[in-house]
Design a protein around this motif. Structure first.
Motif, PDB file in Angstrom:
ATOM      1  N   TYR A 275      38.053  35.172  39.004  1.00 30.25           N
ATOM      2  CA  TYR A 275      37.232  34.130  39.623  1.00 30.25           C
ATOM      3  C   TYR A 275      37.597  33.975  41.100  1.00 30.25           C
ATOM      4  O   TYR A 275      36.721  33.922  41.964  1.00 30.25           O
ATOM      5  N   ILE A 276      38.897  33.895  41.385  1.00 30.54           N
ATOM      6  CA  ILE A 276      39.344  33.748  42.776  1.00 30.54           C
ATOM      7  C   ILE A 276      38.883  34.941  43.606  1.00 30.54           C
ATOM      8  O   ILE A 276      38.354  34.777  44.710  1.00 30.54           O
ATOM      9  N   TYR A 277      39.048  36.149  43.092  1.00 30.04           N
ATOM     10  CA  TYR A 277      38.632  37.343  43.823  1.00 30.04           C
ATOM     11  C   TYR A 277      37.127  37.318  44.103  1.00 30.04           C
ATOM     12  O   TYR A 277      36.690  37.589  45.220  1.00 30.04           O
ATOM     13  N   GLU A 278      36.331  36.978  43.098  1.00 28.17           N
ATOM     14  CA  GLU A 278      34.872  37.007  43.262  1.00 28.17           C
ATOM     15  C   GLU A 278      34.363  35.909  44.192  1.00 28.17           C
ATOM     16  O   GLU A 278      33.420  36.117  44.936  1.00 28.17           O
ATOM     17  N   LYS A 279      34.979  34.746  44.176  1.00 31.92           N
ATOM     18  CA  LYS A 279      34.494  33.614  44.968  1.00 31.92           C
ATOM     19  C   LYS A 279      35.111  33.544  46.365  1.00 31.92           C
ATOM     20  O   LYS A 279      34.552  32.915  47.251  1.00 31.92           O
TER      21      LYS A 279
END
Length: 109
Positions: free
Chosen positions: A28-32
């Motif tokens: 999630y952190i990587y994608e956002k």
């Protein structure tokens, strides 16, 4: 490189559902992170770097996220109260002000 610290706003409900699955949180952190983080302008030594313009530096951060080379921590909502006062005509007037900080993830590189 100095330690860098960024934040992403998340809801407490999201954190409660997601916190037990570390791979989901990291994904999630990587994608956002590409579009949803702050601060956007950081200081590195005496230099200021605008991450919206400095794509090489931002790409390096995204590579670190992709490879899992970061740590994160959930920070719950926080309310701080600051007391101000003024004296006018011999009367003291208190003026408390509240500041609410949203719940967020702190990301360290």
């Amino acid at each position: 490189m100095d330690e860098l610290e960024f934040y992403m706003d998340v809801s407490p409900e999201w954190w409660i559902k997601s916190r037990k699955d570390e791979s989901f949180v990291k994904k999630y952190i990587y994608e956002k992170f590409d579009y949803d983080f702050y601060p956007r302008i950081i200081s590195k030594g005496k230099q200021k770097i605008d991450l919206d313009e400095e794509t090489n530096f931002k790409s390096m951060l995204l590579d670190k996220l992709k490879n899992g080379k970061f740590v994160y921590e959930f920070l719950p909502e926080d309310e701080s109260i600051k007391e101000n006062y003024s004296i006018w005509n011999g009367n003291v007037s208190n003026q408390p002000s509240k500041k609410l900080t949203n719940s967020r993830l702190m990301i360290n590189f």
